[in-house]
Design a protein around this motif. Sequence first.
Motif, PDB file in Angstrom:
ATOM      1  N   ASP A  64     -65.652-125.449 -58.782  1.00  0.00           N
ATOM      2  CA  ASP A  64     -64.711-124.376 -59.109  1.00  0.00           C
ATOM      3  C   ASP A  64     -65.221-122.993 -58.702  1.00  0.00           C
ATOM      4  OD1 ASP A  64     -62.883-126.139 -60.152  1.00  0.00           O
ATOM      5  OD2 ASP A  64     -63.620-125.971 -62.204  1.00  0.00           O
ATOM      6  N   GLY A  65     -66.536-122.751 -58.883  1.00  0.00           N
ATOM      7  CA  GLY A  65     -67.079-121.417 -58.616  1.00  0.00           C
ATOM      8  C   GLY A  65     -67.541-121.252 -57.185  1.00  0.00           C
ATOM      9  N   SER A  72     -81.376-120.602 -52.257  1.00  0.00           N
ATOM     10  CA  SER A  72     -82.125-121.802 -51.909  1.00  0.00           C
ATOM     11  C   SER A  72     -83.228-122.028 -52.941  1.00  0.00           C
ATOM     12  CB  SER A  72     -82.742-121.644 -50.518  1.00  0.00           C
ATOM     13  OG  SER A  72     -83.579-122.731 -50.206  1.00  0.00           O
ATOM     14  N   GLY A  73     -83.365-123.275 -53.368  1.00  0.00           N
ATOM     15  CA  GLY A  73     -84.368-123.618 -54.378  1.00  0.00           C
ATOM     16  C   GLY A  73     -83.792-123.789 -55.767  1.00  0.00           C
ATOM     17  N   GLN A  74     -82.577-123.290 -56.003  1.00  0.00           N
ATOM     18  CA  GLN A  74     -81.957-123.463 -57.322  1.00  0.00           C
ATOM     19  C   GLN A  74     -81.688-124.937 -57.577  1.00  0.00           C
ATOM     20  OE1 GLN A  74     -80.876-121.142 -59.903  1.00  0.00           O
ATOM     21  NE2 GLN A  74     -80.789-123.142 -60.897  1.00  0.00           N
ATOM     22  N   VAL A 129     -70.911-128.934 -63.306  1.00  0.00           N
ATOM     23  CA  VAL A 129     -72.018-128.543 -62.432  1.00  0.00           C
ATOM     24  C   VAL A 129     -72.699-127.365 -63.108  1.00  0.00           C
ATOM     25  CG1 VAL A 129     -72.704-127.723 -60.161  1.00  0.00           C
ATOM     26  CG2 VAL A 129     -70.790-129.317 -60.383  1.00  0.00           C
ATOM     27  N   VAL A 130     -73.969-127.541 -63.473  1.00  0.00           N
ATOM     28  CA  VAL A 130     -74.669-126.544 -64.287  1.00  0.00           C
ATOM     29  C   VAL A 130     -75.934-126.082 -63.581  1.00  0.00           C
ATOM     30  CG1 VAL A 130     -75.787-126.115 -66.509  1.00  0.00           C
ATOM     31  CG2 VAL A 130     -73.786-127.631 -66.388  1.00  0.00           C
ATOM     32  N   ALA A 131     -76.140-124.775 -63.515  1.00  0.00           N
ATOM     33  CA  ALA A 131     -77.382-124.223 -62.969  1.00  0.00           C
ATOM     34  C   ALA A 131     -78.463-124.345 -64.029  1.00  0.00           C
ATOM     35  CB  ALA A 131     -77.184-122.766 -62.576  1.00  0.00           C
ATOM     36  N   THR A 132     -79.532-125.070 -63.732  1.00  0.00           N
ATOM     37  CA  THR A 132     -80.624-125.226 -64.675  1.00  0.00           C
ATOM     38  C   THR A 132     -81.577-124.026 -64.571  1.00  0.00           C
ATOM     39  OG1 THR A 132     -82.206-126.349 -63.212  1.00  0.00           O
ATOM     40  CG2 THR A 132     -80.465-127.698 -64.219  1.00  0.00           C
ATOM     41  N   GLU A 133     -82.565-124.000 -65.451  1.00  0.00           N
ATOM     42  CA  GLU A 133     -83.571-122.936 -65.406  1.00  0.00           C
ATOM     43  C   GLU A 133     -84.659-123.232 -64.385  1.00  0.00           C
ATOM     44  OE1 GLU A 133     -85.061-122.457 -69.321  1.00  0.00           O
ATOM     45  OE2 GLU A 133     -83.199-121.613 -70.132  1.00  0.00           O
TER      46      GLU A 133
END
Length: 247
Positions: A64-65, A72-74, A129-133
């Motif tokens: 969606d986003g 890069s690396g996320q 879909v989640v961006a982790t730390e």
Amino acid sequence: PYTKPARDAPLRGADVARLVAGFGIEGDANAAHNSPRQVLIASAPVYERLDLDPGALRENFLVDGEIERFASGQVLRIGRTALVRLTIPCEPCAKLNRVRPGLARDTAGHRGFLARVLTDGEVRVGDDVVATERTLPPIPLRPRERVYDLVARIPFGRVLGFKALVKTLGLTRTYVRVIPRFLVSAPAGLPVHRVVTTDGALITQHVHGQAGLLREEGVRLSRAGRVATGFLWDPTEYFGCEALAVG
């Protein structure tokens, strides 16, 4: 989710995609161990702006986003258990112009982000879909810097062939002809003598004293001047840092 059984084959939609760590998506032509191009994630807002039909950008996942806002690396989590590492933005290719004239130009910088699979998992339509730390070292965007980054990691006493180098960095095959030019202008101290042709031949016309430098590192050459296969470096080690994100 979408997969393609061959690179130019039509996309296949499915209710679930099975991700395999270090390999990619089961049944997808881009699944490969030593590649940063295992998964392509595209952005729904790009589809909306350009009024595209589903699958027009040949992505595996549409989110969606704006996937391009990440670096890069996320490390992202897709679904319940699948972790992926964003590697490099996907460059538009001329094949997109078959979908619509000018589409390659219109999607410059917005084709999506390529990724590698870090953990097994199943992904279904509607999953989060989640961006982790967690983050991993970025892969340089420019091809020249990408080549230098990989060459710097070739171990003492090992060599890497052109084809393996290009595949590991996600470059097109045409870069095989460009690599020697990159090596000639490489920064001082970079071990460019550890790069050979795909069949193990030396590139002494581009790297002065290559044979002697390799022999000093214990690399054995045949009478024909080719490096023995036992001294080839496995480029999958380039992605060894990925264990840090799942350990």
